[in-house]
Structure formats: C-alpha cells, structure tokens
Design a protein around this motif. Structure first.
Motif, PDB file in Angstrom:
ATOM      1  N   ARG A  96       0.840  -1.198   0.000  1.00 17.03           N
ATOM      2  CA  ARG A  96       0.000   0.000   0.000  1.00 17.03           C
ATOM      3  C   ARG A  96       0.877   1.251   0.000  1.00 17.03           C
TER       4      ARG A  96
ATOM      5  N   TYR B 274     -19.013   4.733  -4.786  1.00 18.29           N
ATOM      6  CA  TYR B 274     -17.819   4.104  -4.204  1.00 18.29           C
ATOM      7  C   TYR B 274     -17.954   4.255  -2.700  1.00 18.29           C
TER       8      TYR B 274
ATOM      9  N   GLY C 298     -15.754   3.087   0.812  1.00 17.37           N
ATOM     10  CA  GLY C 298     -14.584   2.434   1.392  1.00 17.37           C
ATOM     11  C   GLY C 298     -13.603   3.465   1.908  1.00 17.37           C
TER      12      GLY C 298
ATOM     13  N   GLU D 169      -4.385   3.484  -3.129  1.00 17.73           N
ATOM     14  CA  GLU D 169      -4.455   2.192  -3.829  1.00 17.73           C
ATOM     15  C   GLU D 169      -5.870   1.778  -4.210  1.00 17.73           C
ATOM     16  N   LYS D 170      -6.873   2.526  -3.748  1.00 22.73           N
ATOM     17  CA  LYS D 170      -8.255   2.225  -4.142  1.00 22.73           C
ATOM     18  C   LYS D 170      -8.574   2.733  -5.553  1.00 22.73           C
TER      19      LYS D 170
ATOM     20  N   LEU E 202     -15.592  -0.234  -7.775  1.00 18.08           N
ATOM     21  CA  LEU E 202     -14.401  -0.445  -6.953  1.00 18.08           C
ATOM     22  C   LEU E 202     -13.182  -0.496  -7.879  1.00 18.08           C
TER      23      LEU E 202
ATOM     24  N   SER F  78      -9.964  -0.492  -7.380  1.00 19.89           N
ATOM     25  CA  SER F  78      -8.748  -0.746  -6.600  1.00 19.89           C
ATOM     26  C   SER F  78      -7.602  -1.305  -7.429  1.00 19.89           C
TER      27      SER F  78
ATOM     28  N   GLU G 107      -5.905  -5.158  -3.244  1.00 21.41           N
ATOM     29  CA  GLU G 107      -6.960  -5.620  -2.345  1.00 21.41           C
ATOM     30  C   GLU G 107      -6.538  -6.915  -1.674  1.00 21.41           C
TER      31      GLU G 107
ATOM     32  N   PRO H  72     -12.168  -7.625  -0.783  1.00 14.26           N
ATOM     33  CA  PRO H  72     -12.923  -6.404  -0.504  1.00 14.26           C
ATOM     34  C   PRO H  72     -14.311  -6.664   0.073  1.00 14.26           C
TER      35      PRO H  72
ATOM     36  N   CYS I  74     -15.499  -3.314 -11.455  1.00 16.19           N
ATOM     37  CA  CYS I  74     -14.254  -3.472 -10.698  1.00 16.19           C
ATOM     38  C   CYS I  74     -13.049  -3.512 -11.619  1.00 16.19           C
TER      39      CYS I  74
END
Length: 369
Positions: free
Chosen positions: A125, A201, A203, A208-209, A276, A278, A281, A284, A299
């Motif tokens: 990350r 979205y 989270g 990094e998302k 998402l 990302s 992960e 998730p 995604c």
C-alpha cells in the motif's frame, strides 16, 4: 483476537470480519476476547463507561494503549495486546493482518496455538513509508515462521505464499449476510440522492483504491447521474484534499465522508451501480456488501476482485482511465445491462460467502492442534 482497532466499528474490513467471527463464536459457547485500541476519555464518557474492560454482545473487550504516531500506533497496539494475551491463558491467539503478526513469535515461543489471517499484502500500500513497509513485510515473514496456521482470503494470496515461502495456507474468505434494502430517505435529505441517480464508491479513501482514476474517468462520462464517494481518509488527509480539488469543478461529484447505519444501508440499496477501482486488495468486504444488496458492480481486473465477482459484474483494466470511462459510459446508456446483473448477484454472493460456514472453518483451525 488482535489487529482490529475498535469493535464495534466499520473502520475497515478487518473490523467487520472480526465482529462477524467473534459474535458467532460466542453464540456457540466459546469465550472470545478482543484487544482493542484504547479509546479517549471523551469516547468513554459518551458511552458512560469507565476503565478499559467491557462486554459487547458477549465478547470480552480489553483496551490497550497506543502511541498515536502514523506508522507506529498499530505496532504499539499489537505489542501491548500480545503481551496481555500471552498472560491470559488462552487456547488460541488469532492475529489479523500483517503488521500485528510481527508479534506472533511471542505466543509461539510460549507454546500457545497461533493463527494469522492475512487480509492483504499491506506492505504494497502506497500510504506507508519505508520503515512501515519494512515492518509490514517483517510481520508477513514472522507469520510464515511462527504461525501454526495462516488464513488467506483469496487464491491469488494463497499462490503468493506458496511461491514466495513454500508455505501452505488455508483459504477462508470473508463472508456476508443478506441485507434488507432501504428506501432513499436520509441520503435524499443530506445529499439529494435518489434511487438510481448515482454511482457509488464506498470504502477507505487511500491511493491504492484507484479513486483518482475513478474521478478522472467520471469527469468524461456523459450522464446526469452523480458520483458518490463515501468514506474517510486513513492517514491520507492530503490525498483526500487532492481528490476534492480534482472534483471541484464538477457538481455531480459528492463526497459524503464516513457513513454508517441507515445512511450506509440506503447508499447501497439505491445506487445505480457500485464501482471499486482498486489496484491492491485482500478481499474487498465493500464489494461483497454491494453485491449482497443486488448492485451491479464495476471493478478493476485484479485477481482478488475477479474471484469475488465472478461473472456477475463488469471489469476494466487496472489503472486504465479510458477503459473505466468506457465501461461507465456503456452502463449509464444501457440500463438493461444493470437490471440483468441485479437479478442474480445477491443470491450468488450470499450463498457463496456465508459467515456461519466461515466461522466453522476458522474454529476447526483453532482446534486442529
């Protein structure tokens, strides 16, 4: 269990998973202790509680001190928690995440059965500095050397541990429960959101998302729908401000901050689609939750998202802004594709990822020794 910040909490996937597991274990007659981060005096006063021990749904909660410095707080929390746990005469100590697992050597040395769940390769990350990344990788190696059992959440992670360390792991994913959908009321009053008029979205707000790519892609999507970004920064306040700056000229983009309770349920229940994007992960939970509400999901094509979503959603190439824009544009123009996805997704994910079955598999590892 060691590694969660607070229970009850929705601060992250670890907290959701730990609460789901521990409440079910208690209901089966097991004694479970969670080592939480010590709350402030203000927080304890609001809950009219004294001291650092309490009970939550039959779970014993012990609070340990932390040094509140980025990259250090989690290490101090797991250190104090592990020292306390080693003295607690437990049958098993379960560490969650790579950082806390750096302390797994201690119960191992005292002959206490030690389980580690790797929720993701946290050293990858981008928010962490060199020391924190080194410490997280050290936790990973300590888990390999000292844990009696390592639990991973995806096949990709299982393959990683075998190829990197020749270490066997147990694949036990996160779970989900089938929710009850809510009408848009709170979210309409607070942000003007109505059913099917926004892309969601939800989270943590961390690099990094892929949120910067999501905003850049959405800026070029021709639609009256809004983009709702729900969540709070996690030691990433500067990044959060950068996203707000990037989105400031488009009034379709809404930042809600951290949400919970009815507002969270309404956001999942009424979104047009969930996205998402990302780049990194573990497994998730937000994607599981979105699917459980019957959302069509978009995604990035990383293995962890592909494994969860299967054929019940849409993928784009990781990091490819143009590809993401094209997928979003196509789905905004073709509601029929959304409806076809919604018809099957909830039953699929709730049957495949069942918390009761996951709890039994986890308990079996506790007892294996």
């Amino acid at each position: 269990m060691i590694g969660q910040k607070q229970i009850p909490s929705r601060a992250g996937g670890i907290e959701v998973a730990v609460e789901a597991l521990s409440t079910r274990m208690v209901s089966e007659g097991h004694q479970v202790t969670l080592y939480n981060q010590r709350r402030s005096r203000k927080e304890r006063k609001l809950n009219k509680e004294k001291g650092h021990q309490r009970n939550y749904r039959g779970i014993r909660i012990c609070e340990v001190p932390v040094i509140n410095i980025k990259g250090v707080s989690a290490a101090t929390r797991s250190f104090f928690a592990t020292v306390c746990a080693v003295c607690g005469k437990y049958d098993c100590i379960h560490f969650h995440a790579e950082g806390p697992s750096a302390m797994a050597f201690l119960p191992h040395r005292f002959g206490i059965r030690t389980i580690v769940t790797i929720h993701g390769l946290d050293w990858q990350r981008s928010k962490w500095g060199k020391f924190a990344s080194w410490y997280l990788k050290h936790g990973e190696k300590t888990a390999v050397a000292c844990a009696d059992e390592i639990i991973v959440l995806s096949r990709a992670m299982q393959q990683y541990f075998w190829e990197t360390y020749h270490r066997d792991t147990s694949l036990i994913p996160n779970g989900i429960e089938k929710p009850e959908k809510k009408e848009a009321r709170v979210i309409t009053r607070q942000w003007g959101l109505q059913k099917d008029n926004y892309i969601l979205y939800l989270g943590r707000i961390v690099p990094e998302k892929g949120l910067e790519n999501l905003i850049r892609a959405f800026l070029h999507v021709k639609t009256d729908k809004k983009l709702v970004i729900s969540g709070a920064p996690s030691d990433t306040e500067a990044f959060y401000k950068k996203l707000q700056k990037l989105a400031e000229d488009d009034d379709r983009i809404v930042f809600t901050g951290f949400v919970k309770g009815v507002a969270l349920e309404e956001l999942y229940s009424n979104s047009y689609l969930y996205c998402l994007p990302s780049e990194v992960e573990g497994m998730p939970i937000s994607l599981l939750e979105a699917m459980s509400y019957g959302n069509c999901c978009v995604c990035s094509d990383i293995a962890e998202c592909v494994e969860v979503m299967g054929e019940y959603g849409y993928l784009f190439e990781k990091g490819n802004v143009k590809d993401l824009r094209n997928v979003l544009q196509k789905l905004c123009r073709t509601p029929k594709l959304i409806e076809e996805c919604r018809e099957r997704v909830s039953d699929y994910v709730c049957q495949k990822y069942n918390w009761d079955e996951i709890t039994e598999k986890t308990l079996a590892l506790y007892k294996k020794g």
